[in-house]
Design a protein around this motif. Sequence first.
Motif, PDB file in Angstrom:
ATOM      1  N   ARG A 119       7.997   3.261  -5.264  1.00 25.29           N
ATOM      2  CA  ARG A 119       7.131   3.036  -4.105  1.00 25.29           C
ATOM      3  C   ARG A 119       7.019   1.542  -3.843  1.00 25.29           C
ATOM      4  O   ARG A 119       6.857   0.748  -4.768  1.00 25.29           O
ATOM      5  N   ILE A 120       7.079   1.182  -2.572  1.00 27.14           N
ATOM      6  CA  ILE A 120       6.932  -0.214  -2.164  1.00 27.14           C
ATOM      7  C   ILE A 120       5.444  -0.534  -2.110  1.00 27.14           C
ATOM      8  O   ILE A 120       4.646   0.211  -1.532  1.00 27.14           O
ATOM      9  N   GLY A 121       5.071  -1.627  -2.738  1.00 22.22           N
ATOM     10  CA  GLY A 121       3.675  -2.028  -2.745  1.00 22.22           C
ATOM     11  C   GLY A 121       3.553  -3.511  -3.060  1.00 22.22           C
ATOM     12  O   GLY A 121       4.546  -4.244  -3.068  1.00 22.22           O
ATOM     13  N   LYS A 122       2.331  -3.943  -3.317  1.00 24.68           N
ATOM     14  CA  LYS A 122       2.062  -5.340  -3.634  1.00 24.68           C
ATOM     15  C   LYS A 122       1.440  -5.441  -5.022  1.00 24.68           C
ATOM     16  O   LYS A 122       0.741  -4.539  -5.467  1.00 24.68           O
ATOM     17  N   ALA A 123       1.704  -6.582  -5.659  1.00 22.95           N
ATOM     18  CA  ALA A 123       1.103  -6.878  -6.958  1.00 22.95           C
ATOM     19  C   ALA A 123       0.767  -8.360  -6.987  1.00 22.95           C
ATOM     20  O   ALA A 123       1.418  -9.168  -6.319  1.00 22.95           O
ATOM     21  N   LEU A 124      -0.255  -8.706  -7.758  1.00 22.95           N
ATOM     22  CA  LEU A 124      -0.632 -10.109  -7.902  1.00 22.95           C
ATOM     23  C   LEU A 124       0.324 -10.796  -8.860  1.00 22.95           C
ATOM     24  O   LEU A 124       0.654 -10.266  -9.923  1.00 22.95           O
TER      25      LEU A 124
END
Length: 173
Positions: free
Chosen positions: A88-93
């Motif tokens: 899944r495409i997402g964001k992370a810090l």
Amino acid sequence: MSFPFTQPSNNAGGFFKPAEHDGHLVLITQVHKIEDRYDQFKKHEVPAATCDLVDLDDSAQELREGVLITHTGIVNRLSPGAHMVLGRIGKALTKNGFEAWVLGEFDPAADPARAQAWLDSQSGVAPAAQSQQQTPAPQAAPVPAPQQQAPAAQGMADPNDPAVQALLQSLQK
């Protein structure tokens, strides 16, 4: 002697834009290569992957071939020659406190079935156009027992190719 000819693909190339696929389930059917490319904006080289992929949450669910991915958090989850990477495409810090686009894990309870359904829907392609994407390779997120076939635009597969031979053996089981 005759040679098979194919038409150019209409869905080839281009850049992968994670913002257009945020939260989407993506199946990377093949990683063709990973290389360092100079990024004009960042003023240094960044890893880049050339892949074939399909966004399973997109209504068209079209296989895009030769797509360039330049987001480090996605590219670092891939390996050259990998097949059937699901995520899944997402964001992370990041450790610097910024957000980066990443290829995250898929839901093992539901997502492999969705990917397999898409793969099964591709089985109407002529057997002569079987993909060399069948040989399993180590990857971040495998889909069990892929049965992928490439679009006819890729031409005929080489029956002596080890990947094609492995596919034929797996189909006989």
